[in-house]
Design an enzyme around this catalytic site. Structure first.
Site, PDB file in Angstrom:
ATOM      1  N   GLY A 145      -3.526  -6.545   5.939  1.00  0.00           N
ATOM      2  CA  GLY A 145      -4.650  -5.739   6.395  1.00  0.00           C
ATOM      3  C   GLY A 145      -5.463  -6.388   7.495  1.00  0.00           C
ATOM      4  CB  THR A 152      -0.781   0.015   1.344  1.00  0.00           C
ATOM      5  OG1 THR A 152      -1.445  -1.217   1.457  1.00  0.00           O
ATOM      6  CG2 THR A 152      -1.736   1.170   1.452  1.00  0.00           C
ATOM      7  N   GLY A 182       0.884  -3.551   4.955  1.00  0.00           N
ATOM      8  CA  GLY A 182       1.094  -4.956   5.313  1.00  0.00           C
ATOM      9  C   GLY A 182      -0.212  -5.717   5.339  1.00  0.00           C
ATOM     10  CB  VAL A 207     -12.593  -4.549   2.182  1.00  0.00           C
ATOM     11  CG1 VAL A 207     -12.133  -3.185   2.644  1.00  0.00           C
ATOM     12  CG2 VAL A 207     -13.556  -4.411   0.997  1.00  0.00           C
ATOM     13  N   GLY A 208      -9.266  -4.776   2.732  1.00  0.00           N
ATOM     14  CA  GLY A 208      -8.213  -4.768   3.749  1.00  0.00           C
ATOM     15  C   GLY A 208      -8.316  -3.565   4.671  1.00  0.00           C
ATOM     16  CG  ASP A 209      -4.639  -2.103   6.263  1.00  0.00           C
ATOM     17  OD1 ASP A 209      -4.512  -2.867   5.289  1.00  0.00           O
ATOM     18  OD2 ASP A 209      -3.787  -1.252   6.566  1.00  0.00           O
TER      19      ASP A 209
HETATM   20  N1  GLY Z   1      -2.567  -3.285   3.604  1.00  0.00           N
HETATM   21  C1  GLY Z   1      -3.256  -3.487   2.413  1.00  0.00           C
HETATM   22  C2  GLY Z   1      -4.183  -4.597   2.422  1.00  0.00           C
HETATM   23  O1  GLY Z   1      -4.069  -5.493   3.253  1.00  0.00           O
HETATM   24  O2  GLY Z   1      -5.050  -4.634   1.578  1.00  0.00           O
END
Ligand code: GLY
Length: 330
Positions: free
Chosen positions: A244, A190, A242, A219-221
């Protein structure tokens, strides 16, 4: 719990008193920030942050606002079609869809976020439009796309042909992943950017194509306010990169900012967030999580679970990559 059950350990900073309770838990009295703010500075995760910072700095250096700087900065990374983890050049999910996640947060704690958005070139600007033009914080999927199209955002065909070719090859080689929802560990770097402007105001932006070959709908963080990004203009700002899922579980960026509120330096706050991640995982295989933070006085910190995380910094006196500290080697 009564006051006398605490015992004092001593002063850590001028304004901070550290105490422990009888259980050994560390408690803090809220730090009062001096009100002195740093000079303009922009910080971004990973090497693509160098180019992104350059665009952000053009705005900061002219006295522009941090929120404008972070949007302009991460748009550079989103527009780079050679980047496989951010923007329309990103890798698709298992079903071949490039779904993009992004969020933005400004000095007034206003925020906007977009997730599971397909075929729009600049998710960060969609997130900003959500922040500024709607009463909502987050739009996802088809609704987010409809909003983006209504607002006149440019579309983009994804995946790119060469990315599609890689995905087909990956699918062929990883048939077992489709039998049950196992995770895979392709890269997902990211861009998270946080900046302070000449008024000492803080803002941040975060954007990604997420975990390569993720399950459709994952969906991640990065678009989750408090996970991939958090800004509190009275205290500081933090962003994450990293895995998420691990970052969401501890509301990572919010955790970093709250630690700063209660007196930790940005460095120590990032270390504490990593420590919390370590404590929540029996198996740390591939649980790479990275935090980057700045406080209201312009102090900076970064820490990751594993070695290898770095960030770009640009200010009047610096323009470079910095390796973060880390908890363990791979
Ligand atoms: N940090 C990005 C994701 O895990 O999508």
């Amino acid at each position: 719990m009564k006051r006398r059950t605490f015992f004092r350990l001593g002063l850590v900073t001028g304004a901070l008193t550290v105490t422990r309770n009888v259980f050994g838990n560390t408690l803090f009295e809220e730090k009062s920030f001096s009100g002195k703010t740093g000079s303009p500075v922009v910080l971004s995760t990973w090497i693509h942050g160098m180019e992104a910072n350059r665009a952000a700095w053009e705005i900061l250096n002219k006295g522009g606002k941090a929120v404008d700087a972070v949007e302009a900065g991460v748009k550079i990374t989103e527009a780079d079609i050679t980047n496989r983890s951010v923007g329309v050049g990103g890798r698709p999910d298992r079903d071949g869809h490039v779904t993009l996640d992004a969020c933005i947060m400004d000095e007034q704690s206003r925020c906007g976020s977009v997730a599971f958005l397909e075929g729009i070139a600049h998710p960060i600007s969609v997130a900003r439009a959500i922040m500024e033009k709607t009463q909502h914080v987050m739009l996802v999927g088809d609704g987010a796309k409809k909003f983006a199209l209504d607002q006149g955002f440019k579309t983009s065909k994804t995946p790119l042909p060469e990315v599609k070719k890689d995905w087909k090859k990956w699918k062929e080689e990883n048939k077992d992943l489709f039998k049950k929802p196992q995770i895979n560990h392709e890269n997902h770097d990211t861009i998270g950017m946080i900046a302070m402007d000449k008024n000492g105001d803080l803002s941040g932006a975060c954007t990604t194509s997420g975990w390569a070959y993720k399950m459709h709908g994952r969906v991640g963080d990065s678009p989750i306010i408090g996970a991939g990004l958090f800004v509190d203009n009275e205290v500081g700002a933090a962003t994450a990169s990293g895995l998420g899922e691990a970052i969401i579980r501890i509301a990572g960026s919010h955790t970093v900012v709250e630690s700063m509120r209660y007196g930790f330096s940005p460095q120590k706050a990032c270390e504490e967030a990593v420590k919390r991640i370590l404590s929540k995982h029996k198996d740390l295989t591939n649980v790479q999580c990275c935090f980057l933070a700045i406080d209201k006085e312009g102090n900076i910190g970064a820490h990751s679970v594993y070695a290898g995380f770095n960030y770009a910094i640009k200010s009047a006196s610096e323009n470079k990559m910095v390796d973060s500290t880390f908890d363990r080697n791979w």
